[in-house]
Design a protein around this motif. Structure first.
Motif, mmCIF file in Angstrom:
data_model
loop_
_atom_site.group_PDB
_atom_site.id
_atom_site.type_symbol
_atom_site.label_atom_id
_atom_site.label_comp_id
_atom_site.label_asym_id
_atom_site.label_seq_id
_atom_site.Cartn_x
_atom_site.Cartn_y
_atom_site.Cartn_z
ATOM 1 N N GLN A 117 -3.372 7.146 1.846
ATOM 2 C CA GLN A 117 -3.609 8.590 1.990
ATOM 3 C C GLN A 117 -2.644 9.209 2.987
ATOM 4 N N LEU A 118 -2.304 8.469 4.024
ATOM 5 C CA LEU A 118 -1.331 8.959 5.005
ATOM 6 C C LEU A 118 0.015 9.211 4.333
ATOM 7 N N ALA A 158 0.839 -1.199 0.000
ATOM 8 C CA ALA A 158 0.000 0.000 0.000
ATOM 9 C C ALA A 158 0.877 1.253 0.000
ATOM 10 N N GLY A 159 1.923 1.243 0.830
ATOM 11 C CA GLY A 159 2.849 2.365 0.853
ATOM 12 C C GLY A 159 3.594 2.505 -0.460
ATOM 13 N N GLU A 160 3.954 1.372 -1.048
ATOM 14 C CA GLU A 160 4.653 1.398 -2.334
ATOM 15 C C GLU A 160 3.764 1.990 -3.424
ATOM 16 N N ARG A 161 2.506 1.578 -3.459
ATOM 17 C CA ARG A 161 1.580 2.123 -4.454
ATOM 18 C C ARG A 161 1.423 3.624 -4.287
ATOM 19 N N PHE A 206 2.470 11.558 11.252
ATOM 20 C CA PHE A 206 1.228 12.101 10.730
ATOM 21 C C PHE A 206 0.410 12.743 11.858
ATOM 22 N N GLU A 207 0.316 12.060 12.974
ATOM 23 C CA GLU A 207 -0.437 12.605 14.106
ATOM 24 C C GLU A 207 0.192 13.898 14.608
ATOM 25 N N GLU A 243 2.516 6.460 -7.019
ATOM 26 C CA GLU A 243 1.487 7.326 -7.586
ATOM 27 C C GLU A 243 1.902 8.795 -7.568
ATOM 28 N N VAL A 244 2.530 9.230 -6.483
ATOM 29 C CA VAL A 244 2.773 10.671 -6.340
ATOM 30 C C VAL A 244 4.161 11.112 -6.775
#
Length: 334
Positions: free
Chosen positions: A273-274, A119-122, A322-323, A126-127
């Protein structure tokens, strides 16, 4: 005459390894020439450098399939790496390939993996304008990021095996090609076990035509796959057709049933998203990066430096960051 322990080990390799194996004395060398060790061959030295580096230790807090699992028995990126190494060494020994080279590639193959697994790799792919692939990032880790930017200065054969451990071009060595198979054997079987532990899969739901060939239970399946590699490999690493077809069916089943399961993957969109939010934050505010990553940005560009920073994080560190940046902190004054 060289009488060091290393030279005796190199001589033993020449006498005992398969003609298809790579002897350490025949390595194409390192990016930066260095004096040899008196005790270890170059490939054994590479294995130790990987084992003792910071990126390897961080793998214990990175997702394999289930995001930050709370149970003690789920795999992490570290336990996955160790299982790949064990399977690869077993096959390397049976084929008389170089075990030190095989183990070094296996231990280093996921050093560049992101938090939150694929998920992090995707998200980074992407960005980031130049894209992101964890296997190429693993090479970047050992070349430029470890040891405060000095890198681990590994041999060509180890770096090539790491870069080619997943898709695309095959590794130049049989040891590297072997790790690609060991990676597949490890993750398909431990992911089945983790999915059963999570209650989203039962053993009797596995496709019958695959089970009939590979066997029931993790141990039987791994033994069948390993035996097929040993019986069919020679000048190349290969499985028998029937076993490989059964593996492919099982692999497709896992993608259809487990890897897209809403229970297993329900938090992945949040993780993506994070990562995207953190990426955009540091790209828009480069001064928020530490001096080390600002130096990387000067050399490689801001996008790549931010990817270096984020991909090196553990799951927990990424959430905490993130928090700290986006979640209001409550006032604790007297």
């Amino acid at each position: 005459m060289d009488t060091t322990i290393r030279s005796r080990s190199e001589q033993a390799e020449r006498q005992t390894l398969s003609p298809y194996a790579v002897c350490a004395a025949d390595s194409r060398g390192r990016r930066h020439p260095t004096d040899p060790c008196d005790i270890r061959t170059d490939f054994a030295r590479d294995r130790d450098r990987i084992l003792h580096c910071k990126s390897f230790r961080r793998l214990k807090h990175k997702t394999q399939v289930f995001l930050s699992p709370k149970g003690d028995h789920y795999r992490t990126r570290l336990t996955h790496t160790l299982e790949v190494s064990q399977i690869a060494r077993t096959v390397a020994r049976g084929l008389r390939l170089n075990e030190d080279l095989t183990e070094a590639i296996a231990l280093g193959h996921d050093l560049g993996h992101t938090p939150f697994g694929h998920a992090g790799e995707r998200a980074l792919n992407e960005v980031c304008p130049a894209g992101f692939r964890h296997y190429l990032q693993s090479v970047r880790v050992v070349d430029f990021l470890e040891k405060d930017g000095r890198g681990l200065n590994l041999t060509y054969e180890v770096r090539n095996g790491i870069a080619c451990h997943t898709k695309g071009v095959r590794a130049k060595t049989l040891e590297g090609q072997l790790v690609r198979y060991a990676d597949r054997i490890a993750y398909i079987n431990h992911d089945i076990e983790d999915a059963i532990t999570a209650g989203i899969l039962q053993e009797n739901e596995l496709p019958y035509d695959s089970v009939a060939v590979l066997g029931r239970g993790k141990n039987q399946r791994i033994t069948t796959l390993v035996r097929s590699l040993l019986e069919n490999s020679g000048a190349r690493i290969w499985m028998g057709e029937e076993v490989y077809t059964a593996y492919q069916r099982l692999h497709q089943f896992m993608f259809d049933v487990v890897y897209t399961d809403p229970v297993a993957k329900k938090e992945e969109s949040k993780a993506e998203q994070l990562i995207i939010t953190l990426y955009k934050h540091f790209v828009s505010d480069p001064d928020a990066l530490s001096p080390r990553y600002q130096q990387l940005a000067d050399r490689w560009g801001l996008d790549r430096a931010v990817c270096d920073y984020l991909s090196g994080m553990t799951d927990d560190y990424a959430v905490q960051l993130f928090e700290r940046l986006y979640v209001p902190q409550f006032w604790h004054g007297e």
